[in-house]
Enzyme design. Structure first.
Site: not given
Length: 342
Positions: A159, A195, A197, A284
């Site tokens: 991120h 991931d 996200h 995740d």
């Protein structure tokens, strides 16, 4: 498979984050890496090594010097003001405001952050710096001829953009490693982000470049963090047009849906013919993850590793998210064992 790991990750332990209107213990916690490391050992995956120290220079190839100077000094400035709580921003330069760098600590923190999900503690800089060195050490091994290596990075990185932290991420480990491959002679690098996200920071860093193909499978940003990047129509800009592939998926996606997206991403990567593949390895996507909404089973991660292995490229796995702590080691190592054909 060689695993690179540093105990320095434990120096970063945020006390709380804002979730659903409440301050709760951070989901990104030291035990995440501890569980993965233990699983690596239990499954006899291979040797575990400490990272070398390559200094700040390769990090500055991705992150701005001004941002790094701020991050490295933020806690000492905070402590000098008499504070002991975690340092978190509370103001950001949103659309109606000017995006200029203030002189105060809190103003600068808001300038260099996109959310309040990256608390700075006394050990955060050292933990993030060492995490980048973990990625760089694994990168050097793959560049030197290893078929595969695992960078057990914590804190995660995907991120973080060139001068922005957020989403538990401070330094973009995968991007730093990708740039190191290029600086050492690689012509093309592919980054596959699995991931849950979207890796908004990685996308932003390479969005206008053709020497890095970024492919991401993630929760649709119309309903999922980071909300403001990761849509399918984001395909690159300028020289990077066509070298960014986003595959946003609906909540509740099981392996049948997710695996089909993986095939699409791998087909694009195969056509790109990269010299090396980096995998931003977030697990995740697991059905029991507390902050995610996909439905992958532990056995699916073996299939994930097998599909990535079929690309037939030197591969560097870089640890990202995964917050079902009891299962994170099983799921992450399943990918690696699947890759090795165990």
């Amino acid at each position: 498979m060689l695993t690179i790991y540093s105990d320095d990750h434990r120096l970063h332990h945020g006390r709380c984050e804002l979730i659903d209107g409440e301050l709760k213990p951070c989901f990104e916690m030291p035990s995440r890496a501890d569980h993965v490391l233990q699983r690596v050992k239990d499954r006899h995956l291979g040797e575990v090594r400490e990272p070398e120290d390559f200094g700040r220079a390769p990090i500055e190839r991705v992150h701005s010097k001004a941002y790094l100077d701020f991050f490295a000094s933020a806690w000492s400035r905070w402590a000098a003001e008499g504070h002991t709580a975690d340092l978190l921003p509370y103001t950001w330069p949103a659309r109606t405001l000017r995006s200029t760098l203030p002189t105060t600590l809190h103003g600068q923190l808001g300038y260099y952050s996109f959310d309040a999900g990256a608390p700075i503690t006394a050990g955060t800089w050292q933990a993030a710096y060492s995490s980048a060195q973990v990625a760089l050490t694994a990168q050097r091994l793959v560049a030197g001829g290893e078929r595969v290596a695992f960078a057990l990075c914590r804190p995660p990185g995907h991120h973080a953009a060139a001068d922005v932290m957020g989403g538990y991420c401070y330094l973009n480990n995968a991007a730093i490693a990708a740039q190191a491959f290029l600086d050492q002679g690689a012509k093309r690098v592919a980054i596959l982000d699995v991931d849950y996200h979207h890796g908004n920071g990685t996308q932003a860093i390479f969005y206008d470049r053709s020497d890095v193909l970024f492919a991401s499978i993630h929760g649709d940003p119309s309903f999922e963090f980071p909300f403001f990047l990761g849509h399918a129509d984001e395909t690159g800009a300028g020289a990077g047009e066509g070298f960014n592939l986003n595959l946003p998926l609906p909540a509740g996606s099981p392996w049948s849906v997710w695996g089909a997206a993986l095939d699409t991403a791998c087909e694009r990567i195969a056509g790109y013919d990269a010299d090396v593949v980096l995998v931003s390895l977030g697990v995740d996507t697991f059905k029991a993850d507390p902050i995610s909404q996909f439905k992958l089973e532990s056995a699916d991660y073996l299939l994930m590793g097998q599909r990535i292995a079929r690309l037939g490229k030197p591969t560097l796995f870089v640890m990202e998210g995964g917050y079902a702590v009891a299962e994170i080691g099983i799921n992450a190592v399943n990918v690696l064992e699947g890759f090795e054909g165990r």
